[in-house]
Scaffold this motif. Structure first.
Motif, PDB file in Angstrom:
ATOM      1  N   HIS A 117       0.834  -1.202   0.000  1.00  0.00           N
ATOM      2  CA  HIS A 117       0.000   0.000   0.000  1.00  0.00           C
ATOM      3  C   HIS A 117       0.870   1.253   0.000  1.00  0.00           C
ATOM      4  O   HIS A 117       0.690   2.164  -0.824  1.00  0.00           O
ATOM      5  CB  HIS A 117      -0.920  -0.003   1.222  1.00  0.00           C
ATOM      6  CG  HIS A 117      -1.687   1.281   1.386  1.00  0.00           C
ATOM      7  ND1 HIS A 117      -1.235   2.318   2.180  1.00  0.00           N
ATOM      8  CD2 HIS A 117      -2.862   1.696   0.849  1.00  0.00           C
ATOM      9  CE1 HIS A 117      -2.093   3.307   2.132  1.00  0.00           C
ATOM     10  NE2 HIS A 117      -3.090   2.960   1.336  1.00  0.00           N
ATOM     11  N   LEU A 153      -8.343   8.378  -2.219  1.00  0.00           N
ATOM     12  CA  LEU A 153      -7.389   7.267  -2.193  1.00  0.00           C
ATOM     13  C   LEU A 153      -6.018   7.684  -1.669  1.00  0.00           C
ATOM     14  O   LEU A 153      -5.311   6.883  -1.056  1.00  0.00           O
ATOM     15  CB  LEU A 153      -7.229   6.677  -3.596  1.00  0.00           C
ATOM     16  CG  LEU A 153      -8.428   5.911  -4.165  1.00  0.00           C
ATOM     17  CD1 LEU A 153      -8.115   5.442  -5.574  1.00  0.00           C
ATOM     18  CD2 LEU A 153      -8.782   4.719  -3.271  1.00  0.00           C
ATOM     19  N   SER A 157      -3.559   8.823   3.200  1.00  0.00           N
ATOM     20  CA  SER A 157      -3.753   7.409   2.853  1.00  0.00           C
ATOM     21  C   SER A 157      -3.280   6.464   3.956  1.00  0.00           C
ATOM     22  O   SER A 157      -3.924   5.442   4.218  1.00  0.00           O
ATOM     23  CB  SER A 157      -3.017   7.088   1.555  1.00  0.00           C
ATOM     24  OG  SER A 157      -1.635   7.393   1.670  1.00  0.00           O
ATOM     25  N   LYS A 160      -5.877   6.306   6.654  1.00  0.00           N
ATOM     26  CA  LYS A 160      -7.074   5.571   6.220  1.00  0.00           C
ATOM     27  C   LYS A 160      -6.821   4.069   6.208  1.00  0.00           C
ATOM     28  O   LYS A 160      -7.678   3.277   6.631  1.00  0.00           O
ATOM     29  CB  LYS A 160      -7.491   6.060   4.840  1.00  0.00           C
ATOM     30  CG  LYS A 160      -8.084   7.458   4.850  1.00  0.00           C
ATOM     31  CD  LYS A 160      -8.389   7.948   3.452  1.00  0.00           C
ATOM     32  CE  LYS A 160      -8.974   9.352   3.491  1.00  0.00           C
ATOM     33  NZ  LYS A 160      -9.183   9.899   2.139  1.00  0.00           N
ATOM     34  N   MET A 161      -5.654   3.674   5.711  1.00  0.00           N
ATOM     35  CA  MET A 161      -5.334   2.256   5.657  1.00  0.00           C
ATOM     36  C   MET A 161      -5.288   1.660   7.061  1.00  0.00           C
ATOM     37  O   MET A 161      -5.859   0.595   7.335  1.00  0.00           O
ATOM     38  CB  MET A 161      -3.998   2.055   4.940  1.00  0.00           C
ATOM     39  CG  MET A 161      -3.548   0.608   4.834  1.00  0.00           C
ATOM     40  SD  MET A 161      -4.665  -0.343   3.778  1.00  0.00           S
ATOM     41  CE  MET A 161      -3.757  -1.890   3.633  1.00  0.00           C
ATOM     42  N   LEU A 164      -8.492   0.794   8.923  1.00  0.00           N
ATOM     43  CA  LEU A 164      -9.261  -0.378   8.508  1.00  0.00           C
ATOM     44  C   LEU A 164      -9.200  -1.490   9.550  1.00  0.00           C
ATOM     45  O   LEU A 164      -9.984  -2.443   9.487  1.00  0.00           O
ATOM     46  CB  LEU A 164      -8.744  -0.902   7.158  1.00  0.00           C
ATOM     47  CG  LEU A 164      -8.908   0.043   5.964  1.00  0.00           C
ATOM     48  CD1 LEU A 164      -8.347  -0.598   4.698  1.00  0.00           C
ATOM     49  CD2 LEU A 164     -10.370   0.420   5.766  1.00  0.00           C
ATOM     50  N   LEU A 194     -10.908  -5.374   3.153  1.00  0.00           N
ATOM     51  CA  LEU A 194     -10.807  -3.951   2.818  1.00  0.00           C
ATOM     52  C   LEU A 194      -9.364  -3.546   2.544  1.00  0.00           C
ATOM     53  O   LEU A 194      -9.090  -2.731   1.655  1.00  0.00           O
ATOM     54  CB  LEU A 194     -11.393  -3.106   3.952  1.00  0.00           C
ATOM     55  CG  LEU A 194     -12.914  -3.177   4.120  1.00  0.00           C
ATOM     56  CD1 LEU A 194     -13.349  -2.363   5.330  1.00  0.00           C
ATOM     57  CD2 LEU A 194     -13.625  -2.682   2.867  1.00  0.00           C
ATOM     58  N   GLY A 195      -8.431  -4.099   3.323  1.00  0.00           N
ATOM     59  CA  GLY A 195      -7.013  -3.796   3.099  1.00  0.00           C
ATOM     60  C   GLY A 195      -6.561  -4.251   1.719  1.00  0.00           C
ATOM     61  O   GLY A 195      -5.874  -3.514   0.992  1.00  0.00           O
ATOM     62  N   TYR A 198      -8.120  -2.021  -0.993  1.00  0.00           N
ATOM     63  CA  TYR A 198      -7.437  -0.727  -1.084  1.00  0.00           C
ATOM     64  C   TYR A 198      -6.201  -0.855  -1.975  1.00  0.00           C
ATOM     65  O   TYR A 198      -5.949  -0.017  -2.851  1.00  0.00           O
ATOM     66  CB  TYR A 198      -7.053  -0.245   0.316  1.00  0.00           C
ATOM     67  CG  TYR A 198      -6.787   1.246   0.442  1.00  0.00           C
ATOM     68  CD1 TYR A 198      -6.552   2.047  -0.666  1.00  0.00           C
ATOM     69  CD2 TYR A 198      -6.751   1.845   1.699  1.00  0.00           C
ATOM     70  CE1 TYR A 198      -6.319   3.411  -0.534  1.00  0.00           C
ATOM     71  CE2 TYR A 198      -6.517   3.213   1.841  1.00  0.00           C
ATOM     72  CZ  TYR A 198      -6.298   3.986   0.722  1.00  0.00           C
ATOM     73  OH  TYR A 198      -6.046   5.331   0.858  1.00  0.00           O
ATOM     74  N   VAL A 201      -7.249  -1.437  -5.714  1.00  0.00           N
ATOM     75  CA  VAL A 201      -7.787  -0.236  -6.353  1.00  0.00           C
ATOM     76  C   VAL A 201      -6.673   0.720  -6.771  1.00  0.00           C
ATOM     77  O   VAL A 201      -6.791   1.445  -7.774  1.00  0.00           O
ATOM     78  CB  VAL A 201      -8.776   0.469  -5.399  1.00  0.00           C
ATOM     79  CG1 VAL A 201      -9.146   1.851  -5.911  1.00  0.00           C
ATOM     80  CG2 VAL A 201     -10.031  -0.371  -5.235  1.00  0.00           C
ATOM     81  N   LEU A 202      -5.572   0.736  -6.036  1.00  0.00           N
ATOM     82  CA  LEU A 202      -4.462   1.634  -6.361  1.00  0.00           C
ATOM     83  C   LEU A 202      -3.636   1.156  -7.551  1.00  0.00           C
ATOM     84  O   LEU A 202      -2.998   1.970  -8.241  1.00  0.00           O
ATOM     85  CB  LEU A 202      -3.540   1.787  -5.145  1.00  0.00           C
ATOM     86  CG  LEU A 202      -4.074   2.588  -3.956  1.00  0.00           C
ATOM     87  CD1 LEU A 202      -3.117   2.466  -2.780  1.00  0.00           C
ATOM     88  CD2 LEU A 202      -4.270   4.057  -4.327  1.00  0.00           C
TER      89      LEU A 202
END
Length: 704
Positions: A117, A153, A157, A160-161, A164, A194-195, A198, A201-202
């Motif tokens: 991430h 995103l 970030s 936010k990560m 989770l 969710l991790g 994430y 999606v990146l």
């Protein structure tokens, strides 16, 4: 006591201080709750730490940013909370259950996801960072720059990560309280899912059509635009965020140049602080990129500050280089020996030329050109007596400077005395206090003096508001305030929401000035200024900070000024109004006038400010003003003649120097045509005035 704690902790408010205290105390509470053990106490303490941490990050708190310096950064705080949760489960005799091992596996896997991430976020940001950033440059038609990833995103970030993990923490606490392992495993599954999502999606934003072009493609597009635009005059600037005003003061002048202007910046932070302009702007952080840029059509380069990075452009011989500075005063900075590196030094008037002659720092008199000060055009001239209204006196001290010289600012030793005498003056005057934006950045003593002066002015304003001798027209003030609100609303509409979601690449692609919008904003700002002063009672004292109203706007509503040795004094002289300057270092009137040209037509104040009466007398009765003729003579000496206008003088100077550069270049071409090997070698090294350099050469140029 609270204010002291706020200042020591360097937080912005009592709420921020409370959040910091709760977060710091929350972790020991978590440990106690885990050892007891108490699920409910642990849950309460965890909630406090989550919320406090989030609040401090959203506020951008200095304190929370400094925690990483003492090994208590964001990731560590989340890890500690998770370890304490494992301890809680163990203390509750759940260490042999599947949920316990599931929790350990979850947190290990979750931290494993932090690496890809973080790598993806860093890679996206790096690839979205252009080798150059631009404004008013048409890149959109030349290269494809894709939209940035959704702001959600990348913005905060890491925070936010890490948050989770909340699903897993809540699920495990429910399992601990109810002996039901389902909730724990559901929470674990949600956190890991969710991790992973994430990270997935990146991934598209680091490859393919969602990434901006590479550096070579972008630089080639900029060169293509330069070849089409063919700039003739460049304003070059490098500096810190706080020095952005030094380039902003030249924007209007650049817009009025008859040659094609271009602004070259070296730091992205300056670009972010640049005022709106119609002039094309290119920010080139890399020295190699700048030195390889095609500036072959540029004939004149203007420099507003003496900084080391100037060497990256100064080394180009096909253009002439001019130091124009960012003010005109008797400070040592106005006769910096580095100025001899330029082809010419432009000063406002004869005074600037004489300063260099007296300083004897190697700048030849033949290389000095007097061009006036185009920025002073908005300053209105003296209009005579106040005609029954209460006169306005502006107190605009400079800041303390870097060297600790007691003569730099009057604030520390004289500021309170000046303001006390002004607010108690009889007949009364109105006081406007506009401090320098750097005040207090170096000296805590100067910062404290500024706060005391501010308090004095505000206290006097409060007293005057209840004084029956001073009356205003409430209806007119209400109308002016309503007009202010209307203008501010329209300005907000024109400027957008103020929450610019574009990144650097998108801004470079899209930021081409809308001339109609730009002109409307200029008209609205002028109207805002008029309404601001109409809304302020004409007798009311005021502290004026921030960018608006501007200093020159304060000049225009004032009948006199008190200041220190700085460019503010030289600029105010353009108005022809009475002014006073404080001899804070106590060198004496004669020596003070001998050493500082700009004070030769001023009332000289000691730190006691007992001489202020002379200034106020001149304001109240201009016919009895003993320094009026001296001010007129000094204005011509410092700023040059009123005709031709300064902007015409400036344009003429640019044109004359451009001709010199062209003559030099044609001479080089003639030497090459005649077979001069040295000229040919130089031409090969600098084809078209475009230096071909390597990173090593750039470092050498900087070091030199």
């Amino acid at each position: 006591m609270i204010s002291t704690a706020i200042r020591v902790a360097r937080v912005g408010s009592a709420a921020e201080l409370a959040a910091a205290a709760l977060m710091i105390l929350g972790f020991p509470a978590l440990m106690v709750a885990a050892l007891v053990p108490s699920v409910y106490a642990f849950a309460a303490a965890a909630a406090v730490t989550y919320l406090a941490d989030h609040y401090l990050h959203r506020k951008g708190s200095y304190l929370v940013n400094r925690l990483s310096k003492v090994r208590a950064g964001l990731s560590i705080r989340f890890l500690i909370r998770q370890l304490l949760l494992i301890l809680l489960l163990a203390r509750m005799d759940l260490s042999n259950g599947l949920v316990f091992y599931g929790a350990i596996a979850c947190f290990i896997a979750f931290y494993g996801l932090q690496a890809p991430h973080g790598a993806l976020v860093t890679l996206i940001r790096n690839r979205r960072r252009m080798p150059v950033a631009t404004r008013n440059v048409d890149l959109k038609s030349r290269i494809r720059i894709p939209d940035a990833p959704p702001r959600g995103l990348l913005d905060r970030s890491a925070e936010k990560m890490l948050h989770l993990d909340l699903a897993a923490v809540v699920g495990l606490l429910i399992s601990a309280a109810t002996d039901d392992v389902v909730a724990g495993f559901v929470g674990i599954g949600i956190t890991l899912a969710l991790g992973c999502l994430y990270v997935v999606v990146l991934m598209p934003y680091v490859r393919g059509r969602k990434t901006p072009p590479d550096a070579d493609t972008v630089l080639a597009a900029v060169d293509d635009w330069l070849a089409e635009y063919r700039p003739g005059t460049v304003l070059y600037f490098s500096g810190s965020k706080d020095s952005a005003y030094q380039v902003n003061m030249w924007l209007e002048t650049m817009e009025q140049l008859e040659s094609r202007p271009l602004i070259l910046l070296r730091e992205r932070v300056i670009l972010q602080s640049l005022a709106p302009t119609t002039v094309p702007v290119i920010c080139v952080p890399g020295g190699v990129h700048l030195m390889n840029m095609d500036l072959s059509t540029v004939r004149v380069a203007l420099y507003a500050a003496n900084v080391g990075k100037n060497i990256h452009l100064l080394r180009v011989p096909t253009m002439k280089h001019v130091f124009i500075g960012h003010g005109d005063s008797d400070k040592l900075a106005s006769v910096n020996p580095f100025s001899k590196a330029y082809d010419e030094v432009w000063t406002a008037g004869r005074a600037g030329r004489d300063r260099y002659a007296i300083a004897d720092v190697g700048v030849r008199d033949d290389d000095i050109v007097e061009v006036g000060r185009p920025q002073l055009a908005p300053i209105q001239s003296l209009q005579g007596a106040p005609d029954g209204r209460i006169p306005t006196v502006l107190y605009a001290p400079t800041w303390e400077g870097w060297d600790g010289n007691p003569g730099n600012t009057s604030l520390v030793l004289a500021g309170e005395n000046i303001v006390k005498k002004l607010v108690k003056a009889d007949p009364p005057v109105r006081v406007l206090y506009k401090p320098h934006p750097f005040t207090g950045t170096v000296s805590a003593e100067a910062g404290a003096a500024h706060r005391r002066v501010t308090a004095l002015v505000q206290k006097a304003a409060t007293a005057r508001a209840t004084d029956a001798r001073f009356t205003a027209d409430p209806a007119a003030q209400a109308a002016a305030q309503a007009e202010l609100t209307r203008i501010e609303t329209r300005l907000t509409e024109l400027a957008g929401t103020g929450d610019d979601k574009r990144d650097e690449a998108e801004a470079s692609r899209d930021d081409v000035v809308d001339l109609k919008k730009h002109e409307e904003i200029a008209r609205l700002r002028a109207a805002w200024n008029d309404s601001y002063w109409q809304a302020l009672p004409p007798y009311q004292h005021a502290v004026i900070t921030g960018a608006e109203p501007r200093l020159y706007d304060c000049f225009n509503v004032s009948d006199a000024m008190v200041s220190d040795i700085s460019s503010v004094v030289s600029d105010f002289i353009a108005s022809g109004k009475p002014y006073a300057v404080t001899d804070s270092a106590g060198v004496g009137v004669e020596e003070f006038k001998r050493a500082n040209t700009a004070v030769r037509a001023a009332v000289i104040l000691s730190n006691s400010a007992k001489e202020l009466g002379g200034l106020l007398d001149a304001v109240r009765d201009p016919s009895a003003d003993p320094l009026a003729a001296d001010r007129a003579e000094l204005k011509h000496y410092l700023l040059g003649p009123d005709e031709p206008t300064s902007i015409q003088q400036f344009n003429d100077a640019v044109a004359a120097l451009a001709r010199k550069a062209e003559t030099r270049n044609l001479g080089q071409e003639a030497r090459i045509a005649a077979g001069d090997p040295e000229a040919a070698e130089l031409a090969e090294a600098l084809p078209g005035g475009k230096p071909r350099t390597t990173p090593g050469e750039a470092e050498g140029a900087t070091a030199g």
